[in-house]
Design a protein around this motif. Sequence first.
Motif, PDB file in Angstrom:
ATOM      1  N   GLU A 198      66.981 -11.668   8.797  1.00  0.00           N
ATOM      2  CA  GLU A 198      67.035 -10.301   9.270  1.00  0.00           C
ATOM      3  C   GLU A 198      66.371  -9.410   8.331  1.00  0.00           C
ATOM      4  O   GLU A 198      65.389  -8.334   8.459  1.00  0.00           O
ATOM      5  CB  GLU A 198      68.358  -9.895   9.477  1.00  0.00           C
ATOM      6  CG  GLU A 198      68.300  -8.476  10.121  1.00  0.00           C
ATOM      7  CD  GLU A 198      67.761  -7.848  11.407  1.00  0.00           C
ATOM      8  OE1 GLU A 198      67.319  -8.851  12.106  1.00  0.00           O
ATOM      9  OE2 GLU A 198      67.460  -7.045  11.405  1.00  0.00           O
ATOM     10  N   ALA A 220      62.562  -9.911   8.140  1.00  0.00           N
ATOM     11  CA  ALA A 220      62.001  -9.170   9.143  1.00  0.00           C
ATOM     12  C   ALA A 220      61.926  -7.782   9.117  1.00  0.00           C
ATOM     13  O   ALA A 220      60.899  -7.192   9.232  1.00  0.00           O
ATOM     14  CB  ALA A 220      62.683  -9.487  10.477  1.00  0.00           C
ATOM     15  N   LYS A 266      54.904 -12.610  12.249  1.00  0.00           N
ATOM     16  CA  LYS A 266      54.837 -13.420  13.218  1.00  0.00           C
ATOM     17  C   LYS A 266      54.977 -14.833  12.958  1.00  0.00           C
ATOM     18  O   LYS A 266      55.872 -15.650  13.726  1.00  0.00           O
ATOM     19  CB  LYS A 266      53.122 -13.492  13.514  1.00  0.00           C
ATOM     20  CG  LYS A 266      52.669 -14.014  14.770  1.00  0.00           C
ATOM     21  CD  LYS A 266      51.378 -13.672  15.078  1.00  0.00           C
ATOM     22  CE  LYS A 266      50.676 -15.238  15.762  1.00  0.00           C
ATOM     23  NZ  LYS A 266      49.316 -15.105  15.599  1.00  0.00           N
ATOM     24  N   GLN A 290      58.909 -15.259  12.825  1.00  0.00           N
ATOM     25  CA  GLN A 290      59.563 -15.172  14.079  1.00  0.00           C
ATOM     26  C   GLN A 290      59.328 -16.670  14.559  1.00  0.00           C
ATOM     27  O   GLN A 290      60.324 -16.985  15.528  1.00  0.00           O
ATOM     28  CB  GLN A 290      59.073 -14.109  14.790  1.00  0.00           C
ATOM     29  CG  GLN A 290      59.487 -12.734  14.549  1.00  0.00           C
ATOM     30  CD  GLN A 290      58.863 -11.581  15.244  1.00  0.00           C
ATOM     31  OE1 GLN A 290      57.611 -11.803  15.587  1.00  0.00           O
ATOM     32  NE2 GLN A 290      59.502 -10.387  15.170  1.00  0.00           N
ATOM     33  N   GLN A 291      58.137 -17.162  14.534  1.00  0.00           N
ATOM     34  CA  GLN A 291      57.929 -18.399  15.148  1.00  0.00           C
ATOM     35  C   GLN A 291      59.018 -19.497  14.552  1.00  0.00           C
ATOM     36  O   GLN A 291      59.506 -20.346  15.272  1.00  0.00           O
ATOM     37  CB  GLN A 291      56.475 -18.670  15.028  1.00  0.00           C
ATOM     38  CG  GLN A 291      55.456 -18.287  15.854  1.00  0.00           C
ATOM     39  CD  GLN A 291      54.067 -18.531  15.305  1.00  0.00           C
ATOM     40  OE1 GLN A 291      53.794 -19.054  14.319  1.00  0.00           O
ATOM     41  NE2 GLN A 291      53.116 -17.975  16.273  1.00  0.00           N
ATOM     42  N   LYS A 301      62.514 -19.006  15.699  1.00  0.00           N
ATOM     43  CA  LYS A 301      62.581 -19.571  17.129  1.00  0.00           C
ATOM     44  C   LYS A 301      62.756 -21.072  17.063  1.00  0.00           C
ATOM     45  O   LYS A 301      63.586 -21.467  17.896  1.00  0.00           O
ATOM     46  CB  LYS A 301      61.333 -19.308  17.747  1.00  0.00           C
ATOM     47  CG  LYS A 301      61.484 -19.019  19.374  1.00  0.00           C
ATOM     48  CD  LYS A 301      60.585 -18.343  20.096  1.00  0.00           C
ATOM     49  CE  LYS A 301      60.513 -18.832  21.482  1.00  0.00           C
ATOM     50  NZ  LYS A 301      59.004 -18.606  22.343  1.00  0.00           N
TER      51      LYS A 301
END
Lengths: 106, 198
Positions: B55, B58, B96, B99-100, B103
């Motif tokens: 977090e 990000a 990006k 985040q990938q 996930k």
Amino acid sequence: MKWRHASQLVLSIGLLAVPLTASAKGKTYHVVISGMKFTPQTLTVNVGDTVEWTNEDIVPHTATSKIFDSGTLEPGKSWKTTLHRQGAVPYRCHFHPPMTGSIEVK
Amino acid sequence: MLLKSTVRTGLFACGLAVSFAAGSGAFGQAGAARPAAAETSTAQPSALTDPQIAEIAAAANQIDIDAGRLAERKAHSKDVKAFAKLMVTDHSAVLKQAQQLLKKLKVKPEASAVSKALQSGAKANIAALKKLKGNAFDKHYVDHEVAFHQQLLDALDQTLIPGAKNAQLKALLEKVRPAIATHLEHAKKVQSELAKKK
């Protein structure tokens, strides 16, 4: 006589040019872009050799010189160019000025 | 345990204090992490969990994208505009990929005092920037970018990279580090160019 010599000269240059063009399909060198660096940073190649850059970094980069420009290379992408002229070719990343590299074309 | 939790509270409190006092940098002062490591060899370099680290990473990227977008529109100098554009591009690329990975790892980012302090510091920075124009805007934006990237670099070295438990998360943070170092160098150069113009 002079003209004949001249045409012979042209002919021999023409013949010489053939193997030179053939050697353009010579070696391919690889440069990895990673950690905001070109590796290897300096490279010595022969006329007609190809250099391929692969962006293994986390951000987009370019390989840009006076004679070539890869354009934006997104992470994971490659781009190559064949060098046809002798001389030193300094290049850099257009986005990140501290990132530089150079190719010596022999 | 007591020492650890004191250090943790200290780090957070310091981060918050810096954020509210200066309206910038909320990663916690570099000084806060250093004594922690020196005081006890058994102490973890960070008390943050991987979801909290995710977090923070990000938030840091998003904050710099937001400031960059504003500066792309409002900056006066060509160099500052170009730098702002680069920040948007690079931090978007990092975000990006982060985040990938999250996930893939099924890690759900989790807010912490550090990420919240970062976000409120960013909000104050944007509010201040919106009131400025021309050279004053450029100076504030670039000064903040220098401080922000310095703090981000310190946080990566002292807290985030040593603290990440998942190997892939750690590797991603390590991969981000040279980009942040280059941004800092670039921001300092733009800062000194701006100073020369005066």
